[in-house]
Design a protein around this motif. Sequence first.
Motif, PDB file in Angstrom:
ATOM      1  N   ALA A  85       0.833  -1.205   0.000  1.00  0.00           N
ATOM      2  CA  ALA A  85       0.000   0.000   0.000  1.00  0.00           C
ATOM      3  C   ALA A  85       0.867   1.255   0.000  1.00  0.00           C
ATOM      4  O   ALA A  85       0.544   2.251  -0.636  1.00  0.00           O
ATOM      5  CB  ALA A  85      -0.937  -0.007   1.194  1.00  0.00           C
ATOM      6  N   GLY A 103      -7.073   3.885  -4.400  1.00  0.00           N
ATOM      7  CA  GLY A 103      -6.159   2.752  -4.251  1.00  0.00           C
ATOM      8  C   GLY A 103      -4.691   3.135  -4.248  1.00  0.00           C
ATOM      9  O   GLY A 103      -3.816   2.278  -4.124  1.00  0.00           O
ATOM     10  N   GLY A 132      -3.026   4.768  -1.983  1.00  0.00           N
ATOM     11  CA  GLY A 132      -2.406   4.657  -0.661  1.00  0.00           C
ATOM     12  C   GLY A 132      -2.624   5.857   0.245  1.00  0.00           C
ATOM     13  O   GLY A 132      -2.073   5.930   1.348  1.00  0.00           O
TER      14      GLY A 132
HETATM   15  N1  LIG Z   1      -7.051  -3.331   5.443  1.00  0.00           N
HETATM   16  C1  LIG Z   1      -6.543  -3.614   4.231  1.00  0.00           C
HETATM   17  N2  LIG Z   1      -6.272  -4.883   3.885  1.00  0.00           N
HETATM   18  C2  LIG Z   1      -5.759  -5.161   2.676  1.00  0.00           C
HETATM   19  N3  LIG Z   1      -5.491  -4.258   1.736  1.00  0.00           N
HETATM   20  C3  LIG Z   1      -5.751  -2.977   2.009  1.00  0.00           C
HETATM   21  C4  LIG Z   1      -6.296  -2.573   3.272  1.00  0.00           C
HETATM   22  N4  LIG Z   1      -6.438  -1.236   3.268  1.00  0.00           N
HETATM   23  C5  LIG Z   1      -6.015  -0.814   2.062  1.00  0.00           C
HETATM   24  N5  LIG Z   1      -5.593  -1.845   1.300  1.00  0.00           N
HETATM   25  C6  LIG Z   1      -5.031  -1.762  -0.055  1.00  0.00           C
HETATM   26  O1  LIG Z   1      -3.977  -0.834  -0.048  1.00  0.00           O
HETATM   27  C7  LIG Z   1      -4.002  -0.018  -1.214  1.00  0.00           C
HETATM   28  C8  LIG Z   1      -4.143   1.446  -0.806  1.00  0.00           C
HETATM   29  O2  LIG Z   1      -5.429   1.643  -0.214  1.00  0.00           O
HETATM   30  P1  LIG Z   1      -5.915   3.058   0.348  1.00  0.00           P
HETATM   31  O3  LIG Z   1      -4.851   3.626   1.198  1.00  0.00           O
HETATM   32  O4  LIG Z   1      -7.236   2.839   0.968  1.00  0.00           O
HETATM   33  O5  LIG Z   1      -6.048   3.925  -0.997  1.00  0.00           O
HETATM   34  P2  LIG Z   1      -6.770   5.321  -1.248  1.00  0.00           P
HETATM   35  O6  LIG Z   1      -7.176   5.900   0.047  1.00  0.00           O
HETATM   36  O7  LIG Z   1      -5.751   6.134  -1.979  1.00  0.00           O
HETATM   37  O8  LIG Z   1      -7.938   5.014  -2.134  1.00  0.00           O
HETATM   38  C9  LIG Z   1      -5.145  -0.527  -2.067  1.00  0.00           C
HETATM   39  O9  LIG Z   1      -4.634  -1.433  -3.009  1.00  0.00           O
HETATM   40  C10 LIG Z   1      -6.029  -1.226  -1.064  1.00  0.00           C
HETATM   41  O10 LIG Z   1      -6.754  -2.256  -1.678  1.00  0.00           O
END
Ligand SMILES: Nc1ncnc2c1ncn2[C@@H]1O[C@H](COP(=O)(O)OP(=O)(O)O)[C@@H](O)[C@H]1O
Length: 239
Positions: free
Chosen positions: A24, A45, A47
């Motif tokens: 991430a 996605g 991060g």
């Molecule tokens: N709790 C989690 N378990 C597994 N993967 C996660 C989790 N949280 C986020 N991800 C993954 O990490 C990446 C970044 O997510 P995120 O930080 O939520 O992105 P954004 O906020 O920019 O949309 C993505 O590929 C997401 O699927």
Amino acid sequence: MGTPIIEIKDLRKVYRIGSEKVVALNSINLTIEKGECCCLLGTSGSGKSTLLNMMAGLEKPTKGTVAIRGELVNAMSEKKLARFRQDYLGFIFQSYNLLPSLSALENVSLPLTFKGISRRVREKRASKLLEAVGLGTRIKHKPSQMSGGQQQRVGIARAFAANPEIIFADEPTGNLDTKTTIEVMELMKNLARQKNQTLVIVTHDLEIASYADRIVRIRDGNIEGIEVKHMNESVGVVK
Ligand SMILES: Nc1ncnc2c1ncn2[C@@H]1O[C@H](COP(=O)(O)OP(=O)(O)O)[C@@H](O)[C@H]1O
Ligand SMILES: [Mg+2]
């Protein structure tokens, strides 16, 4: 350069789901200064939320450190963290996260109940803040009796109630129309400026990011570039 308030070093976050690994955040280095309005900009996605959550100590990094006011957030116990958040951090959420059974006044004064402040003083401060966000005539309303924009203004008043040094906002205007988005962004910036508070805002929208003093572009878990807004509103790439 001003005073650094958030210092992120070699921050990495890898999620594991079964045998699958999701990187991430790759290796983030970033310093946020006291009083600045900083936007984390990137597609879904990329991060952004992971980075924000780690700054606020809501998640632990796989590697690296986050320091706020010189204290290592990633090394704090849950108890210390809870206290630290009450003392220094405020949060604004995309979905407002107001308590439905409480009035606007009660929602805004809630963070102050943990600080040993008398009810009279709490309510006075809450109603002043609700006035400041233009809801002076709505203090008795429940969230369901308010529009999305009004609910988010309650959310903003609540985030500022305890005078936190840093306010974190994850897609705060994600559920709002364009006109309300502009009002909400102006409101957050103006409130933060009054007491030199630091704003960290996550967004996928360049127009929203253009309100910031600094735009940090996130892509695939990396910082792709940093843009600093100058006094004349032009944007220069620093990197
Ligand atoms: N709790 C989690 N378990 C597994 N993967 C996660 C989790 N949280 C986020 N991800 C993954 O990490 C990446 C970044 O997510 P995120 O930080 O939520 O992105 P954004 O906020 O920019 O949309 C993505 O590929 C997401 O699927
Ligand atoms: Mg997100």
